[in-house]
Design an enzyme around this catalytic site. Structure first.
Site, PDB file in Angstrom:
ATOM      1  N   TYR A  19       9.825 -19.138 -50.497  1.00 31.66           N
ATOM      2  CA  TYR A  19      10.716 -18.419 -49.615  1.00 31.66           C
ATOM      3  C   TYR A  19      11.622 -18.147 -49.224  1.00 31.66           C
ATOM      4  O   TYR A  19      12.081 -16.629 -49.632  1.00 31.66           O
ATOM      5  CB  TYR A  19       9.387 -17.329 -48.746  1.00 31.66           C
ATOM      6  N   GLU A  48       1.468 -25.737 -65.182  1.00 34.44           N
ATOM      7  CA  GLU A  48       3.219 -26.093 -65.493  1.00 34.44           C
ATOM      8  C   GLU A  48       3.505 -27.593 -65.163  1.00 34.44           C
ATOM      9  O   GLU A  48       4.377 -27.740 -66.290  1.00 34.44           O
ATOM     10  CB  GLU A  48       3.346 -24.850 -64.010  1.00 34.44           C
ATOM     11  N   ASN A  76       1.744  -8.327 -55.903  1.00 41.17           N
ATOM     12  CA  ASN A  76       2.445  -8.818 -56.893  1.00 41.17           C
ATOM     13  C   ASN A  76       1.313  -8.025 -57.788  1.00 41.17           C
ATOM     14  O   ASN A  76       0.490  -8.389 -57.792  1.00 41.17           O
ATOM     15  CB  ASN A  76       2.768  -9.762 -56.808  1.00 41.17           C
ATOM     16  N   CYS A  99       4.200 -15.279 -58.609  1.00 40.63           N
ATOM     17  CA  CYS A  99       4.191 -15.646 -57.068  1.00 40.63           C
ATOM     18  C   CYS A  99       3.751 -17.139 -56.808  1.00 40.63           C
ATOM     19  O   CYS A  99       4.007 -17.255 -55.954  1.00 40.63           O
ATOM     20  CB  CYS A  99       3.852 -14.704 -56.769  1.00 40.63           C
ATOM     21  N   HIS A 100       3.234 -17.253 -58.168  1.00 39.98           N
ATOM     22  CA  HIS A 100       2.353 -18.494 -57.735  1.00 39.98           C
ATOM     23  C   HIS A 100       3.639 -19.791 -57.446  1.00 39.98           C
ATOM     24  O   HIS A 100       3.682 -21.556 -56.865  1.00 39.98           O
ATOM     25  CB  HIS A 100       1.421 -18.869 -59.013  1.00 39.98           C
TER      26      HIS A 100
END
Length: 160
Positions: free
Chosen positions: A99, A157, A122, A130-131
């Site tokens: 963050y 990912e 979001n 945002c993950h």
């Protein structure tokens, strides 16, 4: 202008995908849908070309064959929110940022708490990733879809 919404069962739960004929407006988890729906105006429960294209791209993403999305987006918010969400789109697939790093990306290093709050607002989850934002310690923190969904997306990912 009408907004079409289609519900899709993803590997991490129900997603509500909303789009006009010109842009994607929302990819929302069930828990956030009612809040986001109120910002969209006239919503029709039906698909359109863009909701169907979004679902196809999400299916490819969850299959591990798509690493970026090619969709026109329509985001509404304050200048701070728009800059925060744009910074999310700059985090590469398979990478994370804290963050505080995201706050630095938008030139407001003291806005860490505001960044976390804005990420939670979001409206286009997964597509606006945002993950990919985690705590400075490296631990998972906050995600509108729940920490299990965030962990799933990051693992997906990481294994690409």
């Amino acid at each position: 202008m009408n907004t079409c919404v289609e519900t899709w069962e993803s590997p991490i739960g129900t997603l509500h995908i909303a789009a006009t004929d010109y842009a994607l407006c929302a990819v929302a988890f069930d828990s956030l849908w009612q809040r986001i729906r109120t910002t969209l105006g006239n919503v029709q429960t039906q698909s359109n070309t863009l909701t169907q294209t979004t679902i196809r791209q999400l299916q490819a993403y969850f299959a591990g064959t798509r690493h970026c999305f090619a969709l026109p987006l329509e985001l509404h918010g304050t200048n701070f929110q728009l800059r925060t969400w744009q910074a999310l789109r700059e985090i590469p697939y398979g990478e994370t940022r804290s963050y505080s790093e995201q706050a630095q990306m938008i030139g407001q290093p003291q806005a860490v708490r505001a960044i976390g709050h804005t990420n939670g607002l979001n409206p286009i989850s997964i597509i606006v990733p945002c993950h990919r934002v985690i705590a400075k310690s490296g631990k998972l923190a906050g995600y509108a879809g729940g920490l299990a969904a965030k962990a799933y997306l990051l693992a997906l990912e990481a294994n690409a």
